[in-house]
Design a protein around this motif. Structure first.
Motif, PDB file in Angstrom:
ATOM      1  N   LYS A  23     -21.479 -18.816 -36.582  1.00  0.00           N
ATOM      2  CA  LYS A  23     -21.731 -17.163 -36.757  1.00  0.00           C
ATOM      3  C   LYS A  23     -22.603 -16.881 -35.582  1.00  0.00           C
ATOM      4  O   LYS A  23     -22.207 -15.746 -34.837  1.00  0.00           O
ATOM      5  N   LEU A  24     -23.612 -17.639 -34.877  1.00  0.00           N
ATOM      6  CA  LEU A  24     -24.313 -17.145 -33.610  1.00  0.00           C
ATOM      7  C   LEU A  24     -23.420 -17.061 -32.643  1.00  0.00           C
ATOM      8  O   LEU A  24     -23.795 -16.344 -31.640  1.00  0.00           O
ATOM      9  N   LEU A  25     -22.547 -18.108 -32.550  1.00  0.00           N
ATOM     10  CA  LEU A  25     -21.745 -18.290 -31.476  1.00  0.00           C
ATOM     11  C   LEU A  25     -20.274 -17.311 -31.409  1.00  0.00           C
ATOM     12  O   LEU A  25     -19.669 -17.186 -30.329  1.00  0.00           O
ATOM     13  N   ASN A  26     -20.368 -16.632 -32.513  1.00  0.00           N
ATOM     14  CA  ASN A  26     -19.222 -15.768 -32.770  1.00  0.00           C
ATOM     15  C   ASN A  26     -17.700 -16.602 -32.664  1.00  0.00           C
ATOM     16  O   ASN A  26     -16.820 -16.120 -31.966  1.00  0.00           O
ATOM     17  N   ILE A  27     -17.824 -17.903 -33.179  1.00  0.00           N
ATOM     18  CA  ILE A  27     -16.486 -18.593 -33.215  1.00  0.00           C
ATOM     19  C   ILE A  27     -16.135 -19.099 -34.430  1.00  0.00           C
ATOM     20  O   ILE A  27     -17.083 -18.934 -35.595  1.00  0.00           O
ATOM     21  N   SER A  28     -15.047 -19.552 -34.758  1.00  0.00           N
ATOM     22  CA  SER A  28     -14.869 -20.177 -36.197  1.00  0.00           C
ATOM     23  C   SER A  28     -15.640 -21.435 -36.350  1.00  0.00           C
ATOM     24  O   SER A  28     -16.041 -22.111 -35.568  1.00  0.00           O
ATOM     25  N   ILE A  29     -15.856 -21.727 -37.821  1.00  0.00           N
ATOM     26  CA  ILE A  29     -16.372 -22.918 -38.282  1.00  0.00           C
ATOM     27  C   ILE A  29     -15.850 -24.251 -37.625  1.00  0.00           C
ATOM     28  O   ILE A  29     -16.317 -25.175 -37.220  1.00  0.00           O
ATOM     29  N   SER A  30     -14.382 -24.327 -37.799  1.00  0.00           N
ATOM     30  CA  SER A  30     -13.674 -25.218 -37.233  1.00  0.00           C
ATOM     31  C   SER A  30     -14.048 -25.443 -35.743  1.00  0.00           C
ATOM     32  O   SER A  30     -13.929 -26.600 -35.353  1.00  0.00           O
ATOM     33  N   HIS A  31     -13.872 -24.407 -34.925  1.00  0.00           N
ATOM     34  CA  HIS A  31     -14.011 -24.498 -33.724  1.00  0.00           C
ATOM     35  C   HIS A  31     -15.299 -25.150 -33.347  1.00  0.00           C
ATOM     36  O   HIS A  31     -15.275 -26.159 -32.585  1.00  0.00           O
ATOM     37  N   TYR A  32     -16.282 -24.696 -33.994  1.00  0.00           N
ATOM     38  CA  TYR A  32     -17.624 -25.320 -33.763  1.00  0.00           C
ATOM     39  C   TYR A  32     -17.809 -27.044 -34.140  1.00  0.00           C
ATOM     40  O   TYR A  32     -18.281 -27.586 -33.380  1.00  0.00           O
ATOM     41  N   SER A  33     -17.241 -27.181 -35.158  1.00  0.00           N
ATOM     42  CA  SER A  33     -17.399 -28.389 -35.715  1.00  0.00           C
ATOM     43  C   SER A  33     -16.311 -29.296 -34.812  1.00  0.00           C
ATOM     44  O   SER A  33     -16.902 -30.530 -34.520  1.00  0.00           O
ATOM     45  N   ILE A  50     -24.915 -22.149 -26.333  1.00  0.00           N
ATOM     46  CA  ILE A  50     -25.509 -22.994 -27.269  1.00  0.00           C
ATOM     47  C   ILE A  50     -26.778 -23.095 -26.730  1.00  0.00           C
ATOM     48  O   ILE A  50     -27.945 -23.154 -27.710  1.00  0.00           O
ATOM     49  N   ALA A  51     -27.055 -23.288 -25.515  1.00  0.00           N
ATOM     50  CA  ALA A  51     -28.420 -23.714 -24.994  1.00  0.00           C
ATOM     51  C   ALA A  51     -29.425 -22.525 -25.110  1.00  0.00           C
ATOM     52  O   ALA A  51     -30.576 -22.624 -25.240  1.00  0.00           O
ATOM     53  N   LYS A  52     -28.790 -21.337 -25.046  1.00  0.00           N
ATOM     54  CA  LYS A  52     -29.861 -20.202 -25.407  1.00  0.00           C
ATOM     55  C   LYS A  52     -30.279 -20.150 -26.729  1.00  0.00           C
ATOM     56  O   LYS A  52     -31.493 -19.599 -26.927  1.00  0.00           O
ATOM     57  N   ILE A  53     -29.653 -20.521 -27.438  1.00  0.00           N
ATOM     58  CA  ILE A  53     -29.803 -20.348 -28.944  1.00  0.00           C
ATOM     59  C   ILE A  53     -31.075 -21.394 -29.272  1.00  0.00           C
ATOM     60  O   ILE A  53     -32.150 -21.031 -29.899  1.00  0.00           O
ATOM     61  N   PHE A  54     -31.255 -22.196 -28.514  1.00  0.00           N
ATOM     62  CA  PHE A  54     -32.456 -23.312 -28.587  1.00  0.00           C
ATOM     63  C   PHE A  54     -33.373 -23.071 -27.639  1.00  0.00           C
ATOM     64  O   PHE A  54     -34.332 -23.885 -27.485  1.00  0.00           O
ATOM     65  N   ASP A  55     -33.150 -22.332 -26.776  1.00  0.00           N
ATOM     66  CA  ASP A  55     -34.144 -21.910 -25.438  1.00  0.00           C
ATOM     67  C   ASP A  55     -34.130 -23.143 -24.685  1.00  0.00           C
ATOM     68  O   ASP A  55     -35.327 -23.592 -24.301  1.00  0.00           O
ATOM     69  N   LYS A  56     -33.039 -24.007 -24.410  1.00  0.00           N
ATOM     70  CA  LYS A  56     -33.062 -24.942 -23.521  1.00  0.00           C
ATOM     71  C   LYS A  56     -31.963 -24.817 -22.378  1.00  0.00           C
ATOM     72  O   LYS A  56     -31.216 -23.847 -22.512  1.00  0.00           O
ATOM     73  N   LEU A  57     -31.992 -25.761 -21.386  1.00  0.00           N
ATOM     74  CA  LEU A  57     -30.767 -25.616 -20.484  1.00  0.00           C
ATOM     75  C   LEU A  57     -29.807 -26.617 -21.126  1.00  0.00           C
ATOM     76  O   LEU A  57     -30.094 -27.637 -21.703  1.00  0.00           O
ATOM     77  N   PRO A  58     -28.486 -26.253 -20.679  1.00  0.00           N
ATOM     78  CA  PRO A  58     -27.358 -26.945 -21.257  1.00  0.00           C
ATOM     79  C   PRO A  58     -27.642 -28.558 -20.718  1.00  0.00           C
ATOM     80  O   PRO A  58     -27.066 -29.530 -21.620  1.00  0.00           O
ATOM     81  N   ASP A  59     -27.985 -28.907 -19.557  1.00  0.00           N
ATOM     82  CA  ASP A  59     -28.212 -30.281 -19.364  1.00  0.00           C
ATOM     83  C   ASP A  59     -29.042 -31.025 -20.165  1.00  0.00           C
ATOM     84  O   ASP A  59     -28.942 -32.213 -20.466  1.00  0.00           O
TER      85      ASP A  59
END
Length: 64
Positions: A23-33, A50-59
């Protein structure tokens, strides 16, 4: 290939379900899974979202 162990740990730490993340990423549940199970390619743009959700860098999340 990217690593998802840290992603799963962060998701659980923040008490997010797979449904919440989708929901946060505006994608389907199956896509995220599929992303979390490394059965779908993770794009750089999605890694950033995804990194922005957790306030992290992707790396910090996706590299071993």
């Amino acid at each position: 290939m990217y690593e998802t162990k840290k992603l799963i740990e962060l998701r659980k730490k923040y008490h997010y379900t797979i449904y919440d993340m989708a929901k946060l990423l505006n994608i389907s549940i199956s896509h995220y899974s599929l992303l979390e199970n490394k059965k779908r390619k993770l794009t750089y743009e999605m890694a950033i979202k995804i990194a922005k959700i957790f306030d992290k860098l992707p790396d910090d999340i996706f590299l071993k």
